[in-house]
Design a protein around this motif. Sequence first.
Motif, PDB file in Angstrom:
ATOM      1  N   VAL A  28     -68.116  10.100  59.917  1.00 26.37           N
ATOM      2  CA  VAL A  28     -67.766   8.923  61.141  1.00 26.37           C
ATOM      3  C   VAL A  28     -68.059   7.492  60.378  1.00 26.37           C
ATOM      4  O   VAL A  28     -67.519   6.624  60.564  1.00 26.37           O
ATOM      5  N   ALA A  29     -69.245   7.546  59.678  1.00 17.59           N
ATOM      6  CA  ALA A  29     -69.646   6.291  58.930  1.00 17.59           C
ATOM      7  C   ALA A  29     -68.644   5.622  57.953  1.00 17.59           C
ATOM      8  O   ALA A  29     -68.539   4.784  57.914  1.00 17.59           O
ATOM      9  N   ARG A  30     -68.241   6.795  57.195  1.00 12.44           N
ATOM     10  CA  ARG A  30     -67.205   6.396  56.341  1.00 12.44           C
ATOM     11  C   ARG A  30     -65.667   6.382  56.618  1.00 12.44           C
ATOM     12  O   ARG A  30     -64.916   5.206  56.313  1.00 12.44           O
ATOM     13  N   ASP A  31     -65.259   7.096  57.674  1.00  9.61           N
ATOM     14  CA  ASP A  31     -63.987   7.129  58.139  1.00  9.61           C
ATOM     15  C   ASP A  31     -63.702   6.850  59.503  1.00  9.61           C
ATOM     16  O   ASP A  31     -62.503   6.855  59.858  1.00  9.61           O
ATOM     17  N   GLY A  32     -64.736   6.758  60.435  1.00 12.16           N
ATOM     18  CA  GLY A  32     -64.551   6.670  61.864  1.00 12.16           C
ATOM     19  C   GLY A  32     -64.437   7.737  62.366  1.00 12.16           C
ATOM     20  O   GLY A  32     -64.296   9.025  61.932  1.00 12.16           O
ATOM     21  N   VAL A  33     -64.536   7.938  63.838  1.00 10.00           N
ATOM     22  CA  VAL A  33     -64.118   9.066  64.589  1.00 10.00           C
ATOM     23  C   VAL A  33     -63.033   9.837  64.245  1.00 10.00           C
ATOM     24  O   VAL A  33     -62.735  11.065  64.170  1.00 10.00           O
ATOM     25  N   ALA A  34     -62.113   9.192  63.960  1.00  5.98           N
ATOM     26  CA  ALA A  34     -60.547   9.344  63.811  1.00  5.98           C
ATOM     27  C   ALA A  34     -60.494  10.320  62.391  1.00  5.98           C
ATOM     28  O   ALA A  34     -59.806  11.252  62.325  1.00  5.98           O
ATOM     29  N   GLY A  35     -61.460  10.371  61.512  1.00  4.47           N
ATOM     30  CA  GLY A  35     -61.722  10.911  60.372  1.00  4.47           C
ATOM     31  C   GLY A  35     -62.279  12.356  60.348  1.00  4.47           C
ATOM     32  O   GLY A  35     -62.421  12.906  59.461  1.00  4.47           O
ATOM     33  N   VAL A  36     -62.918  12.569  61.760  1.00  2.00           N
ATOM     34  CA  VAL A  36     -63.529  13.803  61.545  1.00  2.00           C
ATOM     35  C   VAL A  36     -62.684  14.903  61.816  1.00  2.00           C
ATOM     36  O   VAL A  36     -61.742  14.723  62.958  1.00  2.00           O
ATOM     37  N   SER A  37     -62.584  15.912  60.959  1.00  2.00           N
ATOM     38  CA  SER A  37     -61.922  17.151  61.226  1.00  2.00           C
ATOM     39  C   SER A  37     -62.839  18.333  60.745  1.00  2.00           C
ATOM     40  O   SER A  37     -63.929  18.108  59.787  1.00  2.00           O
TER      41      SER A  37
END
Length: 188
Positions: A28-37
Amino acid sequence: MGEASTDGRKLKGERRKKELIEATIRVVARDGVAGVSHRAVSKEAGQPPTSAAYHFKAIDDLLTAALTSCMDQDAEGIRQLTDASGGGAQGVRALAARMVAAVAEAAHLQAEFELYLLAACRPELRDPPRRWLAAIEHFGRHYTDDPVRLRILAGTIDGMLMQALVTGEPPTSTEWEAVLRTILVPAE
């Protein structure tokens, strides 16, 4: 299999879940919530690609666990600080130092705020932020029972942390102390 091997597997599973939660916060810190998979979190944790999906069936479960972890750690830290300081100037200095330290970990703080704001859209996620706010109120009650001042305290802390992230100009410990004293210590 004996009880010891079952306990060992359970401990290993709990450790893996904790690693996955910490990895979620880093993603989340690096890619935001949208980056969570599931795959991104498993990779970040250094675990097999299916590990996150095994422990957390849905992405929302990962996000909920990450939010809960952040807010509960922060709330517990504030409660410990409150209990150790017992109020007075020492407590204000300790809280100011804690806020400076929080801003120093900007990536982690940014992830916390992104998860915190997720609770604005999802009522089922609001309990962990409420525990954070309750810890701030508990701290403030060592100085005042004025509900307006307590509300201002929580809003000011969140606002100053957010402003530090947005402007890249974090308040110093001295600035934090001055603001906290203004809110908490009634004028004579």
